[in-house]
Scaffold this active site. Structure first.
Site, PDB file in Angstrom:
ATOM      1  N   ASP A 132      44.378  49.925  63.584  1.00 32.49           N
ATOM      2  CA  ASP A 132      45.105  49.434  62.420  1.00 32.49           C
ATOM      3  C   ASP A 132      44.107  49.211  61.291  1.00 32.49           C
ATOM      4  O   ASP A 132      42.948  48.870  61.539  1.00 32.49           O
ATOM      5  CB  ASP A 132      45.824  48.125  62.739  1.00 32.49           C
ATOM      6  CG  ASP A 132      46.981  48.306  63.709  1.00 32.49           C
ATOM      7  OD1 ASP A 132      47.631  49.363  63.669  1.00 32.49           O
ATOM      8  OD2 ASP A 132      47.245  47.377  64.497  1.00 32.49           O
ATOM      9  N   ASP A 165      52.787  52.930  61.687  1.00 36.17           N
ATOM     10  CA  ASP A 165      53.648  51.753  61.521  1.00 36.17           C
ATOM     11  C   ASP A 165      54.481  51.856  60.245  1.00 36.17           C
ATOM     12  O   ASP A 165      55.674  51.553  60.237  1.00 36.17           O
ATOM     13  CB  ASP A 165      52.808  50.472  61.470  1.00 36.17           C
ATOM     14  CG  ASP A 165      52.010  50.230  62.731  1.00 36.17           C
ATOM     15  OD1 ASP A 165      52.457  50.649  63.816  1.00 36.17           O
ATOM     16  OD2 ASP A 165      50.928  49.615  62.634  1.00 36.17           O
TER      17      ASP A 165
END
Length: 162
Positions: A118, A133
């Site tokens: 991430d 995402d």
């Protein structure tokens, strides 16, 4: 012919999302140390390299591969419903492509690395995301919009004309 374009649109969207997601994660893993922060600008607050072995909001750490299996089941369900003809229209097909591409992007990380990379932070208080995402969120919105438009069209056709 129209059906063929919707199928092509679905697959091109899914593949592009997967490629963009994996390329961006590779860049982050190559050029950023874990925990490193790079201020960016207005839309994205900062890049912050984080490795998540759980799910959203860092819940259930250490279960990345289990969530990889769940992502695979999710992808197979979308493919099944597409094959059955349940996913209709351009918006729903593009939305499904975003969903499959996003789920596949994180699934690849979970199976191959045991963590998901991430790096996108949109606010100081917010969580850290990746392109997969973001694609999942966009996919849900497009899918809902497409389903809503289909519903409105079907209601318009069913109304009796006086």
């Amino acid at each position: 012919m129209r059906r063929r374009w919707k199928i092509i649109l679905f697959y091109i969207t899914a593949i592009l999302i997967l490629i963009i997601d994996q390329a961006s994660k590779l860049w982050v893993r190559t050029y950023m140390d874990i925990g490193e922060v790079i201020p960016v600008g207005k839309l994205v607050y900062q890049f912050e390299h984080y490795e998540n072995s759980g799910m959203a909001f860092s819940l259930f750490q250490g279960y990345a591969r289990l969530f990889g299996v769940i992502a695979l089941v999710f992808i197979l369900l979308i493919l099944y419903y597409r094959h059955k003809g349940e996913i209709q229209g351009r918006l729903m097909n593009v939305g499904a492509g975003f969903l499959v591409g996003g789920a596949a992007g994180n699934m690849v990380d979970r199976f191959l690395r045991g963590t998901v990379t991430d790096f996108l932070k949109f606010s100081e208080e917010g969580g850290i995301l990746n392109f997969a995402d973001v694609a999942l969120n966009v996919g849900v919105l497009l899918f809902i919009a497409g389903a809503g438009l289909d519903w409105l069209r079907s209601r318009r056709v069913q109304r009796p004309h006086f």
